[in-house]
Motif scaffolding. Structure first.
Motif, PDB file in Angstrom:
ATOM      1  N   VAL A  24       0.814  -1.223   0.000  1.00 31.25           N
ATOM      2  CA  VAL A  24       0.000   0.000   0.000  1.00 31.25           C
ATOM      3  C   VAL A  24       0.847   1.272   0.000  1.00 31.25           C
ATOM      4  N   ILE A  25       2.151   1.127  -0.046  1.00 36.22           N
ATOM      5  CA  ILE A  25       3.053   2.276  -0.018  1.00 36.22           C
ATOM      6  C   ILE A  25       3.309   2.766  -1.438  1.00 36.22           C
ATOM      7  N   ASP A  26       3.064   4.051  -1.686  1.00 30.28           N
ATOM      8  CA  ASP A  26       3.347   4.635  -2.988  1.00 30.28           C
ATOM      9  C   ASP A  26       4.870   4.664  -3.183  1.00 30.28           C
ATOM     10  N   GLY A  27       5.345   3.959  -4.194  1.00 27.27           N
ATOM     11  CA  GLY A  27       6.788   3.876  -4.426  1.00 27.27           C
ATOM     12  C   GLY A  27       7.494   2.918  -3.477  1.00 27.27           C
ATOM     13  N   GLY A  28       6.750   2.006  -2.868  1.00 26.55           N
ATOM     14  CA  GLY A  28       7.335   1.071  -1.900  1.00 26.55           C
ATOM     15  C   GLY A  28       8.411   0.182  -2.497  1.00 26.55           C
ATOM     16  N   GLY A  62      12.906   4.323   5.245  1.00 26.99           N
ATOM     17  CA  GLY A  62      11.873   3.356   5.583  1.00 26.99           C
ATOM     18  C   GLY A  62      10.474   3.817   5.251  1.00 26.99           C
ATOM     19  N   THR A  63       9.508   3.123   5.887  1.00 28.33           N
ATOM     20  CA  THR A  63       8.090   3.408   5.709  1.00 28.33           C
ATOM     21  C   THR A  63       7.428   3.402   7.091  1.00 28.33           C
ATOM     22  N   GLU A  64       6.346   4.015   7.310  1.00 26.88           N
ATOM     23  CA  GLU A  64       5.909   5.127   6.549  1.00 26.88           C
ATOM     24  C   GLU A  64       6.701   6.351   6.962  1.00 26.88           C
ATOM     25  N   ALA A  65       7.107   7.114   5.962  1.00 28.82           N
ATOM     26  CA  ALA A  65       8.002   8.250   6.191  1.00 28.82           C
ATOM     27  C   ALA A  65       7.438   9.238   7.203  1.00 28.82           C
ATOM     28  N   HIS A  66       6.141   9.478   7.145  1.00 22.25           N
ATOM     29  CA  HIS A  66       5.544  10.516   7.996  1.00 22.25           C
ATOM     30  C   HIS A  66       5.162  10.014   9.388  1.00 22.25           C
ATOM     31  N   ILE A  67       5.334   8.736   9.630  1.00 27.14           N
ATOM     32  CA  ILE A  67       4.992   8.198  10.949  1.00 27.14           C
ATOM     33  C   ILE A  67       6.264   7.660  11.616  1.00 27.14           C
ATOM     34  N   CYS A  68       6.579   6.396  11.374  1.00 29.53           N
ATOM     35  CA  CYS A  68       7.679   5.749  12.091  1.00 29.53           C
ATOM     36  C   CYS A  68       9.054   6.294  11.709  1.00 29.53           C
ATOM     37  N   ALA A  79      14.665   6.353  -0.437  1.00 30.88           N
ATOM     38  CA  ALA A  79      14.289   5.088   0.194  1.00 30.88           C
ATOM     39  C   ALA A  79      13.342   5.315   1.375  1.00 30.88           C
ATOM     40  N   SER A  80      12.615   6.429   1.330  1.00 28.19           N
ATOM     41  CA  SER A  80      11.621   6.730   2.364  1.00 28.19           C
ATOM     42  C   SER A  80      10.303   7.033   1.677  1.00 28.19           C
ATOM     43  N   ALA A  81       9.251   6.334   2.068  1.00 32.74           N
ATOM     44  CA  ALA A  81       7.977   6.445   1.351  1.00 32.74           C
ATOM     45  C   ALA A  81       6.803   6.290   2.311  1.00 32.74           C
ATOM     46  N   SER A  82       5.656   6.741   1.830  1.00 31.11           N
ATOM     47  CA  SER A  82       4.399   6.645   2.573  1.00 31.11           C
ATOM     48  C   SER A  82       3.283   6.226   1.620  1.00 31.11           C
ATOM     49  N   ARG A  83       2.117   5.932   2.182  1.00 29.44           N
ATOM     50  CA  ARG A  83       0.965   5.589   1.335  1.00 29.44           C
ATOM     51  C   ARG A  83       0.623   6.734   0.395  1.00 29.44           C
ATOM     52  N   ARG A  84       0.676   7.943   0.906  1.00 29.66           N
ATOM     53  CA  ARG A  84       0.418   9.123   0.092  1.00 29.66           C
ATOM     54  C   ARG A  84       1.738   9.868  -0.089  1.00 29.66           C
ATOM     55  N   PRO A  85       2.175  10.083  -1.332  1.00 32.80           N
ATOM     56  CA  PRO A  85       3.499  10.663  -1.567  1.00 32.80           C
ATOM     57  C   PRO A  85       3.708  12.023  -0.924  1.00 32.80           C
TER      58      PRO A  85
END
Length: 192
Positions: A22-26, A104-110, A131-137
Motif C-alpha cells: 500500500v506504499i506509494d513507491g514502496g 523506511g516506511t511510513e516516512a511521515h509516521i515511524c 528510500a523513504s515512502a508513505s501511502r500518500r506521496p
C-alpha cells in the motif's frame, strides 16, 4: 559535513511485507535501501532494521533481507519512534556511531518519529530521500521537510555510497564497483 563510514549506521525502518503493497513507491524505496544496504555490508557499516508489530504487519521484506546477507540487526518495536524503545536507544548509544542514515516506511509516521528522536538525542541525521515512502506521496515529502527543518540532511543513496567510499583508487572501491553500477528501481524517484 560529509558522511563517514566509520561514524555511520544505516537504519531501515519498517520495510514490512504486509505494509509495502500500500506504499506509494514502496518497491522503489526497498530497491534503493537494498542497494545501499549491500554497499554498507561490503564496507562493514552496521545495518539495523526495525519492525513495527510484526505479528500484524508481517516481517521485513524478504527481498531486502536477502540483499543484506545476515549483516544486520533486527529490532521489534511497539513505539512508532524507535528511540522510545529503551533497549534500542541504549544499544545505539553503545555503538559509538554518530551519523545515522535513515530510511523506511511510513516516512511521515515511524521514520519521522524515529528521526526526530535521533535528532533530540544529538545524532547527525541523514534522511535517505529515495528510500523513504508513505501511502500518500505528499506525506513523505512533508516528513522529509519537517525532518530537515529540525536538523536532518536530505541525501540520496548515491551520495551516501560515494561519501562512504571517499576515493576511487582503493581496493574497497574496486570491490564495490559492480554494486555501484547495479541497476535499481524501475521507476524514477520523485523528490517533489
Amino acid at each position: 559535513m560529509q558522511i563517514q563510514r566509520d561514524k555511520s549506521l544505516l537504519l531501515m525502518v519498517d520495510f514490512q511485507a504486509r505494509l509495502l503493497p500500500v506504499i506509494d513507491g514502496g518497491e522503489e524505496a526497498v530497491s534503493e535501501a537494498a542497494w545501499l544496504g549491500e554497499i554498507a555490508c561490503l564496507l562493514e557499516v552496521p545495518v539495523w532494521l526495525t519492525e513495527q508489530s510484526p505479528g500484524k504487519l508481517g516481517g521485513t521484506s524478504t527481498s531486502l533481507l536477502a540483499c543484506l546477507s545476515n549483516h544486520y540487526r533486527l529490532w521489534q518495536k511497539q513505539h512508532f519512534g524507535a528511540m522510545s524503545e529503551d533497549d534500542f536507544r541504549q544499544a545505539l548509544n553503545a555503538t559509538g556511531k554518530t551519523q545515522i542514515v535513515l530510511c523506511g516506511t511510513e516516512a511521515h509516521i515511524c521514520v519521522l518519529q524515529t528521526g526526530l528522536g535521533l535528532l533530540e538525542a544529538g545524532y547527525e541525521l541523514y534522511w535517505l530521500s529515495d528510500a523513504s515512502a508513505s501511502r500518500r506521496p505528499q506525506e513523505a515529502v512533508l516528513a522529509r521537510e519537517r525532518a530537515c527543518q529540525s536538523g536532518a540532511v536530505a541525501v540520496s543513496a548515491d551520495m551516501v555510497a560515494y561519501e562512504w567510499l571517499h576515493r576511487c583508487d582503493t581496493a574497497l572501491f574496486k570491490e564495490a564497483h559492480q554494486q555501484l553500477l547495479k541497476p535499481r528501481s524501475t521507476r524514477p524517484v520523485r523528490f517533489f
